[in-house]
Motif scaffolding. Structure first.
Motif, short mmCIF file in Angstrom:
data_model
loop_
_atom_site.label_atom_id
_atom_site.label_comp_id
_atom_site.label_asym_id
_atom_site.label_seq_id
_atom_site.Cartn_x
_atom_site.Cartn_y
_atom_site.Cartn_z
N TYR A 49 20.13 16.33 95.79
CA TYR A 49 20.60 16.92 97.03
C TYR A 49 19.47 16.87 98.05
O TYR A 49 18.33 17.26 97.74
CB TYR A 49 21.04 18.37 96.83
CG TYR A 49 22.33 18.51 96.07
CD1 TYR A 49 23.55 18.25 96.69
CD2 TYR A 49 22.32 18.90 94.73
CE1 TYR A 49 24.74 18.38 95.98
CE2 TYR A 49 23.51 19.03 94.03
CZ TYR A 49 24.71 18.76 94.66
OH TYR A 49 25.89 18.87 93.97
N VAL A 50 19.78 16.41 99.25
CA VAL A 50 18.83 16.38 100.35
C VAL A 50 19.21 17.51 101.30
O VAL A 50 20.34 17.55 101.80
CB VAL A 50 18.86 15.04 101.09
CG1 VAL A 50 17.83 15.03 102.21
CG2 VAL A 50 18.59 13.89 100.12
N VAL A 51 18.29 18.43 101.55
CA VAL A 51 18.56 19.61 102.37
C VAL A 51 17.64 19.58 103.58
O VAL A 51 16.43 19.39 103.44
CB VAL A 51 18.33 20.90 101.58
CG1 VAL A 51 18.68 22.13 102.42
CG2 VAL A 51 19.15 20.90 100.28
N GLY A 52 18.19 19.78 104.77
CA GLY A 52 17.36 19.79 105.96
C GLY A 52 17.97 20.61 107.07
O GLY A 52 19.17 20.93 107.05
N PRO A 53 17.16 20.98 108.06
CA PRO A 53 17.67 21.77 109.19
C PRO A 53 18.63 20.94 110.03
O PRO A 53 18.49 19.73 110.18
CB PRO A 53 16.41 22.13 109.98
CG PRO A 53 15.41 21.06 109.62
CD PRO A 53 15.72 20.68 108.20
N ALA A 54 19.63 21.62 110.59
CA ALA A 54 20.63 20.94 111.41
C ALA A 54 21.16 21.90 112.46
O ALA A 54 21.23 23.12 112.23
CB ALA A 54 21.78 20.44 110.54
N ASP A 55 21.54 21.36 113.59
CA ASP A 55 22.20 22.16 114.62
C ASP A 55 23.59 22.55 114.15
O ASP A 55 24.12 21.97 113.19
CB ASP A 55 22.29 21.38 115.93
CG ASP A 55 20.92 21.08 116.53
OD1 ASP A 55 20.00 21.87 116.27
OD2 ASP A 55 20.79 20.06 117.23
N GLU A 56 24.20 23.47 114.86
CA GLU A 56 25.51 23.98 114.44
C GLU A 56 26.53 22.87 114.26
O GLU A 56 27.31 22.87 113.31
CB GLU A 56 26.02 24.99 115.46
CG GLU A 56 27.35 25.62 115.07
CD GLU A 56 27.81 26.66 116.05
OE1 GLU A 56 28.91 27.22 115.85
OE2 GLU A 56 27.06 26.94 117.01
N GLY A 57 26.51 21.87 115.13
CA GLY A 57 27.50 20.80 115.03
C GLY A 57 27.26 19.83 113.91
O GLY A 57 28.10 18.97 113.63
N ALA A 58 26.09 19.92 113.25
CA ALA A 58 25.76 18.97 112.19
C ALA A 58 25.50 19.66 110.86
O ALA A 58 24.91 19.07 109.96
CB ALA A 58 24.53 18.15 112.59
#
Length: 235
Positions: A49-58
């Motif tokens: 699993y790749v986990v990263g920060p994202a904006d609300e739309g992503a």
């Protein structure tokens, strides 16, 4: 069960085509990321699993085949998460950089899925998400993308905040020691004020690692552009 994890930063400049003449400044970070991914492969996971920060739309999940582009940064470069046919799900920048790292490391060791996490997600929900990921297969590995404070210097994106160095020092220590409790204890409001985009993904990792008894190593720590960048490997 979580058997290994790699923690990497996610500045677009990590991709050499984006950095142009300044590409050499992050060579050590790129090398550390490849080393961390090598340790992930050695753990022989069933799923990554790749986990990263994202904006609300992503926010949300991104299946293998999801694509990303750096055209918004003025570079004609596209990437794909994992292998297989492309799907209509555009990766947020953090996961696009992860896809680039996986391609650079010739990752072919386990199926890959992405998860975009909103920066404001509270610690408890981050930890719960991590537990769900760890329970998804017998041998789970995580590639966790995220930066420290963006307020380390006067020229940093968030300008200088005197609290930033101490916050990053504790985050680096916790990542290097695989200290689950310390990561879950990172202050959400302070992280937000210091523009530390890695806080939520790191706390997802902490939730996934509860009870796994993993050891950690800090492979890289620097703030070359006034932003804290860390690379760590847990196994």
């Amino acid at each position: 069960m979580l058997v290994a994890a790699a923690v990497c930063p996610c500045p677009p400049l990590l991709v050499p085509e984006m950095a142009a003449g300044a590409a050499g400044e992050l060579d050590a970070a790129r090398t550390a990321c490849v080393d961390a991914l090598g340790l992930l492969a050695a753990s022989r996971p069933d799923r990554l699993y790749v986990v990263g920060p994202a904006d609300e739309g992503a926010r949300g999940t991104f299946p293998a085949g999801s694509t990303g582009s750096f055209a918004g940064f003025g570079v004609d470069l596209s990437v794909q998460l994992g292998t297989g046919p492309a799907v209509e799900r555009r990766l947020p920048t953090s996961l696009a950089i992860a896809a680039w790292l996986l391609r650079r490391a010739d990752w072919a060791d386990a199926p890959v899925e992405g998860l975009g996490v909103e920066e404001p997600l509270e610690a408890g929900r981050c930890a719960s998400t991590g537990r769900q990921l760890a329970a998804a297969a017998d041998r789970v590995a995580l590639l966790v993308m995220g930066d420290g404070s963006a307020c380390r210097t006067l020229k940093a994106p968030g300008y200088l905040d005197e609290r930033a160095a101490a916050f990053d020092a504790e985050a680096a220590r916790a990542l290097g020691a695989a200290d689950v409790g310390a990561l879950l204890g990172l202050d959400e409001n302070l992280a937000y004020e210091l523009k530390a985009a890695g806080r939520a993904p790191w706390q997802v990792l902490a939730g996934a690692a509860e009870g796994a008894d993993l050891d950690g190593r800090l492979l890289y720590e620097a703030a070359p552009y006034g932003v804290g960048y860390f690379v760590a490997a847990w196994s």
